[in-house]
Design a protein around this motif. Sequence first.
Motif, short mmCIF file in Angstrom:
data_model
loop_
_atom_site.label_atom_id
_atom_site.label_comp_id
_atom_site.label_asym_id
_atom_site.label_seq_id
_atom_site.Cartn_x
_atom_site.Cartn_y
_atom_site.Cartn_z
N LEU A 1 0.74 -0.94 -0.34
CA LEU A 1 -0.11 -0.66 -0.28
C LEU A 1 1.17 1.32 0.33
CD1 LEU A 1 -3.04 1.74 0.19
CD2 LEU A 1 -2.38 1.29 2.74
N VAL A 2 0.92 2.14 -0.69
CA VAL A 2 0.90 3.13 -1.16
C VAL A 2 0.52 4.40 -0.73
CG1 VAL A 2 2.33 5.16 -2.50
CG2 VAL A 2 3.03 2.42 -2.97
N LEU A 3 1.12 5.13 0.51
CA LEU A 3 -0.12 5.43 1.12
C LEU A 3 0.60 7.28 0.89
CD1 LEU A 3 -0.41 4.51 4.58
CD2 LEU A 3 -2.10 4.47 3.31
N GLN A 4 -0.03 8.37 1.08
CA GLN A 4 0.51 9.91 0.74
C GLN A 4 -0.89 10.97 1.14
OE1 GLN A 4 -0.99 10.39 -3.44
NE2 GLN A 4 1.33 9.94 -4.53
N THR A 5 -0.15 11.07 2.08
CA THR A 5 0.08 12.08 3.50
C THR A 5 0.45 13.52 3.44
OG1 THR A 5 1.15 12.03 5.06
CG2 THR A 5 -0.63 9.99 4.87
N SER A 6 -0.29 14.47 3.82
CA SER A 6 0.22 16.13 4.41
C SER A 6 -0.35 15.86 5.70
CB SER A 6 -1.08 16.89 3.39
OG SER A 6 -2.23 16.54 3.55
N ASP A 7 -0.83 15.02 6.70
CA ASP A 7 -0.20 15.41 7.76
C ASP A 7 0.98 15.44 8.90
OD1 ASP A 7 -1.20 15.19 10.93
OD2 ASP A 7 -2.45 13.46 10.86
N PRO A 8 1.19 16.56 9.37
CA PRO A 8 2.21 16.74 9.89
C PRO A 8 3.27 15.12 10.80
CG PRO A 8 1.79 18.31 10.26
CD PRO A 8 1.03 17.56 9.45
N LEU A 9 1.80 14.94 11.58
CA LEU A 9 2.29 13.41 11.98
C LEU A 9 2.57 12.41 12.25
CD1 LEU A 9 -0.31 15.37 15.62
CD2 LEU A 9 2.16 15.24 15.09
N ALA A 10 1.57 12.07 10.61
CA ALA A 10 1.90 10.93 10.24
C ALA A 10 3.28 11.08 9.89
CB ALA A 10 1.38 11.33 8.55
N GLU B 1 9.80 1.66 2.80
CA GLU B 1 9.63 3.32 2.76
C GLU B 1 9.22 3.93 3.11
OE1 GLU B 1 10.18 5.79 -1.93
OE2 GLU B 1 11.83 3.89 -1.89
N SER B 2 9.31 5.45 4.32
CA SER B 2 9.09 5.96 4.34
C SER B 2 10.37 7.38 3.33
CB SER B 2 8.76 6.23 6.36
OG SER B 2 9.00 8.07 6.38
N GLU C 1 4.76 17.88 -0.50
CA GLU C 1 3.13 18.13 0.19
C GLU C 1 2.53 17.31 1.00
OE1 GLU C 1 1.47 16.30 -2.95
OE2 GLU C 1 0.97 17.90 -3.95
N GLY C 2 4.05 15.98 2.23
CA GLY C 2 3.89 15.20 3.49
C GLY C 2 4.65 14.61 3.39
N HIS C 3 3.83 13.56 4.03
CA HIS C 3 5.05 11.86 3.79
C HIS C 3 4.83 11.12 2.51
CE1 HIS C 3 6.00 14.15 7.35
NE2 HIS C 3 6.89 13.13 7.20
N ARG C 4 5.12 10.53 1.80
CA ARG C 4 4.86 9.18 1.14
C ARG C 4 5.34 7.68 1.55
NH1 ARG C 4 6.88 5.67 -2.76
NH2 ARG C 4 8.23 7.12 -3.10
N PHE C 5 4.73 6.64 1.77
CA PHE C 5 4.90 5.63 2.82
C PHE C 5 4.59 4.70 2.19
CE2 PHE C 5 3.77 8.29 5.84
CZ PHE C 5 4.19 9.08 7.23
N ILE C 6 5.33 3.63 1.85
CA ILE C 6 5.21 2.33 0.90
C ILE C 6 5.40 1.00 2.01
CG2 ILE C 6 6.28 0.40 -0.27
CD1 ILE C 6 7.54 2.77 -1.95
N ILE C 7 4.23 0.51 2.90
CA ILE C 7 3.58 -0.01 3.84
C ILE C 7 3.09 -1.87 3.16
CG2 ILE C 7 1.99 -1.32 5.63
CD1 ILE C 7 1.62 2.02 5.51
N ARG C 8 3.83 -2.56 3.29
CA ARG C 8 3.84 -4.15 3.15
C ARG C 8 3.21 -4.74 4.00
NH1 ARG C 8 8.33 -6.49 1.61
NH2 ARG C 8 8.08 -5.94 -0.48
N LYS C 9 1.31 -5.54 3.35
CA LYS C 9 0.78 -6.08 5.01
C LYS C 9 1.19 -7.22 5.47
CE LYS C 9 -4.16 -7.48 5.69
NZ LYS C 9 -5.28 -7.93 5.11
N GLY C 10 1.41 -7.06 6.63
CA GLY C 10 1.88 -8.21 7.86
C GLY C 10 1.38 -9.56 7.51
#
Length: 82
Positions: free
Chosen positions: A36-45, A62-63, A68-77
């Motif tokens: 899952l690739v997340l795109q966020t703008s919340d600084p607390l993310a 990846e973080s 615009e904020g942050h981008r994360f790549i998450i592999r589901k456990g």
Amino acid sequence: MTSPTDVIYDLRGLKCPLPVLKTRRRLKTLHDGDRLVLQTSDPLAGIDIPHFCRQEGHELIESEKTAEGHRFIIRKGISVTA
């Protein structure tokens, strides 16, 4: 690096705790090992998403801080069924 099979989830504009809550809900719809690739703008993310991954057993591949904020790549456990 993203791959063509990654699921992209745009959470820009949402504030804490919504990015984590929506990420949790979205991961439940994916298969073990999916990314899952997340795109966020919340600084607390930048703090909340890595913490969520550690607690829930997902791999944070990846973080990245973006303009615009942050981008994360998450592999589901792997889900454990009791």
